[in-house]
Design a protein around this motif. Structure first.
Motif, PDB file in Angstrom:
ATOM      1  N   UNK A  78       0.966  -1.167   0.113  1.00 47.61           N
ATOM      2  CA  UNK A  78      -0.091   0.041  -0.050  1.00 47.61           C
ATOM      3  C   UNK A  78       0.779   1.246  -0.074  1.00 47.61           C
ATOM      4  N   UNK A  79       2.127   1.100   0.716  1.00 43.47           N
ATOM      5  CA  UNK A  79       2.834   2.490   0.787  1.00 43.47           C
ATOM      6  C   UNK A  79       3.444   2.676  -0.639  1.00 43.47           C
ATOM      7  N   UNK A  80       3.978   1.519  -1.219  1.00 43.94           N
ATOM      8  CA  UNK A  80       4.526   1.700  -2.663  1.00 43.94           C
ATOM      9  C   UNK A  80       3.515   2.126  -3.488  1.00 43.94           C
ATOM     10  N   UNK A  81       2.195   1.709  -3.589  1.00 46.56           N
ATOM     11  CA  UNK A  81       0.998   2.224  -4.419  1.00 46.56           C
ATOM     12  C   UNK A  81       0.839   3.670  -4.166  1.00 46.56           C
ATOM     13  N   UNK A  82       0.908   4.122  -2.901  1.00 48.56           N
ATOM     14  CA  UNK A  82       0.781   5.546  -2.598  1.00 48.56           C
ATOM     15  C   UNK A  82       1.861   6.511  -2.988  1.00 48.56           C
ATOM     16  N   UNK A  83       2.975   5.830  -2.719  1.00 47.53           N
ATOM     17  CA  UNK A  83       4.051   6.499  -3.172  1.00 47.53           C
ATOM     18  C   UNK A  83       4.137   6.854  -4.749  1.00 47.53           C
ATOM     19  N   UNK A  84       3.748   5.838  -5.430  1.00 44.30           N
ATOM     20  CA  UNK A  84       3.545   5.839  -7.000  1.00 44.30           C
ATOM     21  C   UNK A  84       2.616   6.826  -7.480  1.00 44.30           C
ATOM     22  N   UNK A  85       1.547   7.007  -6.668  1.00 38.32           N
ATOM     23  CA  UNK A  85       0.531   7.800  -7.273  1.00 38.32           C
ATOM     24  C   UNK A  85       0.953   9.406  -6.823  1.00 38.32           C
TER      25      UNK A  85
END
Length: 108
Positions: free
Chosen positions: A53-60
């Motif tokens: 989830x942290x990686x997905x949030x950072x990507x956005x």
């Protein structure tokens, strides 16, 4: 960064919540000493959070950051004639710099 990389490697290997000792062992296996203060801060920040989830949030968030391509394309249009004169000046400076070696090259 090295602490985070070790944390991510452990997460990918199936360890859902790597401990400080786990990270230290990964780093020591490649000859790196862990910084205890940074390690403790990393563990505290990531405690109880899902790394995917942290990686997905950072990507956005990263996708919303403007890249150099957009700014570089707009710069000549905004600069007009001044931007057109700059390359000619740079070429003249390059010629002057090449004369500084007085005919002696690095491999002569």
């Amino acid at each position: 960064m090295k602490h985070l990389a070790a944390y991510l490697l452990l997460s990918l290997a199936g360890n859902a919540s790597p401990s400080a000792e786990d990270i230290k062992s990964v780093l020591s296996s490649v000859g790196i000493d862990a910084d205890q203060e940074r390690l403790e801060k990393l563990i505290a920040e990531l405690q109880g959070k899902d790394i995917q989830e942290l990686i997905a949030e950072g990507s956005t968030k990263l996708a919303s950051v403007p890249s150099a391509g957009a700014g570089a394309a707009a710069a000549p249009a905004a600069g007009g004639a001044a931007a057109a004169e700059a390359p000619a000046e740079e070429k003249e400076e390059e010629k002057e710099e090449s004369d500084d070696d007085m005919g002696f090259g690095l491999f002569d």
